[in-house]
Design a protein around this motif. Structure first.
Motif, PDB file in Angstrom:
ATOM      1  N   UNK A 120     143.954  25.758  -9.602  1.00  0.00           N
ATOM      2  CA  UNK A 120     144.874  25.930 -10.902  1.00  0.00           C
ATOM      3  C   UNK A 120     145.153  27.201 -11.543  1.00  0.00           C
ATOM      4  N   UNK A 121     144.326  28.241 -11.001  1.00  0.00           N
ATOM      5  CA  UNK A 121     144.348  29.687 -11.700  1.00  0.00           C
ATOM      6  C   UNK A 121     145.724  30.282 -11.672  1.00  0.00           C
ATOM      7  N   UNK A 122     146.563  30.020 -10.867  1.00  0.00           N
ATOM      8  CA  UNK A 122     147.912  30.614 -10.872  1.00  0.00           C
ATOM      9  C   UNK A 122     149.017  29.514 -10.903  1.00  0.00           C
ATOM     10  N   UNK A 123     148.827  28.273 -11.403  1.00  0.00           N
ATOM     11  CA  UNK A 123     149.515  27.214 -11.843  1.00  0.00           C
ATOM     12  C   UNK A 123     150.638  27.520 -12.553  1.00  0.00           C
ATOM     13  N   UNK A 124     150.454  28.289 -13.760  1.00  0.00           N
ATOM     14  CA  UNK A 124     151.428  28.471 -14.806  1.00  0.00           C
ATOM     15  C   UNK A 124     152.011  29.838 -14.991  1.00  0.00           C
ATOM     16  N   UNK A 125     151.660  30.678 -13.921  1.00  0.00           N
ATOM     17  CA  UNK A 125     151.875  32.107 -13.888  1.00  0.00           C
ATOM     18  C   UNK A 125     153.353  32.233 -13.211  1.00  0.00           C
ATOM     19  N   UNK A 126     153.834  33.255 -13.428  1.00  0.00           N
ATOM     20  CA  UNK A 126     154.983  33.823 -12.640  1.00  0.00           C
ATOM     21  C   UNK A 126     155.020  35.124 -12.355  1.00  0.00           C
ATOM     22  N   UNK A 157     152.967  32.727  -4.656  1.00  0.00           N
ATOM     23  CA  UNK A 157     154.025  32.044  -3.594  1.00  0.00           C
ATOM     24  C   UNK A 157     153.097  30.780  -3.146  1.00  0.00           C
ATOM     25  N   UNK A 158     152.100  31.232  -2.594  1.00  0.00           N
ATOM     26  CA  UNK A 158     151.067  30.038  -1.980  1.00  0.00           C
ATOM     27  C   UNK A 158     150.634  29.249  -3.021  1.00  0.00           C
ATOM     28  N   UNK A 159     150.449  29.525  -4.327  1.00  0.00           N
ATOM     29  CA  UNK A 159     150.081  28.598  -5.460  1.00  0.00           C
ATOM     30  C   UNK A 159     151.348  27.518  -5.658  1.00  0.00           C
ATOM     31  N   UNK A 160     152.340  28.270  -5.908  1.00  0.00           N
ATOM     32  CA  UNK A 160     153.754  27.559  -6.168  1.00  0.00           C
ATOM     33  C   UNK A 160     154.039  26.368  -5.112  1.00  0.00           C
ATOM     34  N   UNK A 161     153.648  26.728  -3.897  1.00  0.00           N
ATOM     35  CA  UNK A 161     153.884  25.726  -2.668  1.00  0.00           C
ATOM     36  C   UNK A 161     152.732  24.762  -2.772  1.00  0.00           C
ATOM     37  N   UNK A 162     151.477  25.095  -2.989  1.00  0.00           N
ATOM     38  CA  UNK A 162     150.462  24.165  -3.245  1.00  0.00           C
ATOM     39  C   UNK A 162     150.650  23.088  -4.035  1.00  0.00           C
ATOM     40  N   UNK A 163     151.023  23.459  -5.606  1.00  0.00           N
ATOM     41  CA  UNK A 163     151.401  22.825  -6.758  1.00  0.00           C
ATOM     42  C   UNK A 163     152.610  21.761  -6.272  1.00  0.00           C
ATOM     43  N   UNK A 164     153.736  22.434  -5.654  1.00  0.00           N
ATOM     44  CA  UNK A 164     154.819  21.822  -5.458  1.00  0.00           C
ATOM     45  C   UNK A 164     154.597  20.384  -4.589  1.00  0.00           C
ATOM     46  N   UNK A 165     153.674  20.422  -3.822  1.00  0.00           N
ATOM     47  CA  UNK A 165     153.353  19.309  -2.871  1.00  0.00           C
ATOM     48  C   UNK A 165     152.548  18.410  -3.372  1.00  0.00           C
ATOM     49  N   UNK A 202     163.664  26.282  -3.550  1.00  0.00           N
ATOM     50  CA  UNK A 202     162.346  25.864  -4.239  1.00  0.00           C
ATOM     51  C   UNK A 202     162.579  25.393  -5.800  1.00  0.00           C
ATOM     52  N   UNK A 203     163.639  25.641  -6.129  1.00  0.00           N
ATOM     53  CA  UNK A 203     163.961  25.372  -7.653  1.00  0.00           C
ATOM     54  C   UNK A 203     164.734  24.092  -7.866  1.00  0.00           C
ATOM     55  N   UNK A 204     165.420  23.562  -6.812  1.00  0.00           N
ATOM     56  CA  UNK A 204     166.421  22.516  -7.071  1.00  0.00           C
ATOM     57  C   UNK A 204     165.459  21.297  -7.211  1.00  0.00           C
ATOM     58  N   UNK A 205     166.174  20.136  -8.000  1.00  0.00           N
ATOM     59  CA  UNK A 205     165.478  18.699  -7.979  1.00  0.00           C
ATOM     60  C   UNK A 205     166.516  17.802  -7.064  1.00  0.00           C
ATOM     61  N   UNK A 206     166.179  16.446  -7.192  1.00  0.00           N
ATOM     62  CA  UNK A 206     167.164  15.584  -6.595  1.00  0.00           C
ATOM     63  C   UNK A 206     168.669  15.571  -6.962  1.00  0.00           C
ATOM     64  N   UNK A 207     168.880  16.074  -8.062  1.00  0.00           N
ATOM     65  CA  UNK A 207     170.435  16.082  -8.660  1.00  0.00           C
ATOM     66  C   UNK A 207     171.217  17.040  -7.840  1.00  0.00           C
ATOM     67  N   UNK A 208     170.408  18.020  -7.174  1.00  0.00           N
ATOM     68  CA  UNK A 208     171.210  18.966  -6.445  1.00  0.00           C
ATOM     69  C   UNK A 208     172.174  18.482  -5.556  1.00  0.00           C
TER      70      UNK A 208
END
Length: 445
Positions: free
Chosen positions: A85-91, A99-107, A262-268
């Motif tokens: 969670x260390x980079x869960x909310x960072x940008x 990038x690895x953190x974003x991918x991990x949390x997206x899954x 990596x930004x879109x949701x199912x409404x895309x």
């Protein structure tokens, strides 16, 4: 919601049903001058060490002297429970670990079946509690309604006898017993009785005697509707909305038809089909070219500007993410398309009207806003530097700064909002008057 949970003990699930995640807490006080009464809640991850005095920060820190680094803080309690969670909310742009953190949390790899069961059980209990409260409120209001209702019924009773059909009902039942071919005498008798009943309903002399009762009824009805109206259909409408929400919740596991984003949701998928119906075919969606992704390349205004200069005649799809997690975008086309036929065609001599097929959209709010004027959908500043405006969608519908901070939106300036009830055009798109863009994707169609 919190109040409801506090009042209703039945909402609390048995302990063994709770997801078993060990929580760790460390109580540390902030070392920043004037903040020593505050508990440390955040870990600052900015790479620069000369701009911050302490990595451990409190809420006063990130709302005050270090507000510019809000997107570079980790929630300490979350990190203690899970290192990932260390980079869960960072940008951080262009950072491999981000990038690895974003991918991990997206899954959502740490989600279990027990987590899903727990959440649904909690929702179920909350809904049952809310329905109990609803029933109490509605029945309580009905008591007030019934008081007025009883007064109105007194006036209704003065007119109701004129509609009495009970005697005729007896005659009709006897008439029915005579079968499909009753004798002429019976037919005449029943017709005479019905004629008499109908004539009384239209008799002005009888009606005149009742006019005072009708006026009194009107007065009481007007008084009643001013105080309380009874809309029982709202219960049915509420159920319909609940069913729609449940249908949406069923999409917890849904097909991703646009894997390049990596930004879109199912409404895309709705957005893509609006651009071209052929995008129902996922093989065609995969042919869309990814021009730029800030997650890999960083948010660089000059890189984006070069793409805009090179693709002036191209159809482009933009997807933005703001600092408050709103996701929105635009499809821009330099070409004009025939307007849809909404009425009989004019005389053949007249040329068909044309319009630009460009539109903006909100993936978070699941809305589409078509271009409603001759305004260019996309305009960019060819001489942009790092301190001025980079590009706009419409006239003011979305204004992106080269710094990607203090961006603005006045949705509806050039894009049509008529299909939606929008009270604040300045805040609707990003839920803020001024906002920061933290991620951007550009695709060529």
């Amino acid at each position: 919601m919190a109040l409801a949970l506090a009042k209703n003990i039945d909402l609390h699930l048995p302990y063994q049903q709770l997801p078993t995640k060990k929580q760790k807490k460390i109580k540390i006080h902030c070392l920043e001058y004037g903040h020593r009464d505050q508990k440390v809640e955040y870990l600052n991850l900015t790479p620069e060490t000369d701009v911050i005095k302490s990595r451990l920060q409190c809420i006063k820190c990130i709302n005050g002297p270090y507000s510019n680094f809000r997107q570079q803080n980790a929630v300490l309690e979350e990190v203690l429970s899970d290192d990932m969670n260390v980079m869960k909310h960072t940008h951080f742009q262009g950072n491999l670990y981000q990038e690895f953190s974003n991918l991990y949390h997206s899954l959502n790899l740490d989600i279990s079946k027990d987590d899903i069961k727990f959440r649904i059980a909690t929702i179920k209990k909350q809904i049952l509690y809310d329905l109990q409260v609803l029933e109490q409120d509605v029945l309580s209001n009905y008591d007030k309604y019934q008081e007025i209702q009883d007064k109105i019924k007194q006036q209704v009773d003065n007119l109701k006898p004129d509609f009495d059909f009970s005697e005729l009902q007896v005659h009709l039942e006897n008439y029915a017993k005579e079968g499909p071919n009753p004798p002429p005498k019976s037919q005449k008798k029943i017709n005479d009785l019905l004629n008499k009943y109908v004539q009384n309903l239209h008799n002005p002399k009888i009606a005149q005697k009742k006019i005072d009762s009708l006026e009194q009824l009107k007065t009481k009805v007007n008084d009643f509707t001013k105080k309380l109206c009874f809309h029982i259909h709202k219960l049915d409408q509420g159920m319909e909305k609940i069913q729609n929400i449940i249908e949406e919740m069923k999409k917890t596991f849904s097909e991703n038809n646009f894997t390049q984003s990596q930004l879109s949701n199912d409404y895309i998928s709705i957005v893509l089909e609006r651009i071209d119906k052929d995008y129902k075919d996922t093989t065609k969606v995969e042919q869309i070219k990814n021009l730029y992704t800030s997650i890999h390349e960083g948010l660089k205004y000059d890189t984006i500007l070069n793409h805009l200069k090179q693709e002036e005649s191209s159809k482009l799809l933009f997807i933005f993410k703001s600092s408050n997690s709103q996701i929105f975008g635009a499809y821009t086309s330099p070409a004009l398309a025939p307007a849809p036929v909404l009425a009989p065609a004019p005389a053949p001599a007249l040329a068909p009207a044309v319009q630009n097929p460009s539109f903006m959209f909100s993936l978070s709010k699941q809305q589409i806003y078509p271009l409603n004027s001759n305004t260019k959908p996309l305009q960019y500043n060819k001489d942009a530097n790092d301190i001025n405006e980079l590009f706009t969608l419409g006239t003011q519908d979305l204004v992106i700064q080269s710094s990607f901070e203090k961006c603005k939106s006045k949705l509806g300036s050039s894009f049509d909002l008529s299909g939606y009830q929008i009270t604040n055009q300045d805040m609707h798109l990003a839920n803020a008057v001024e906002f920061e863009i933290v991620a951007l994707e550009i695709f060529k169609l």
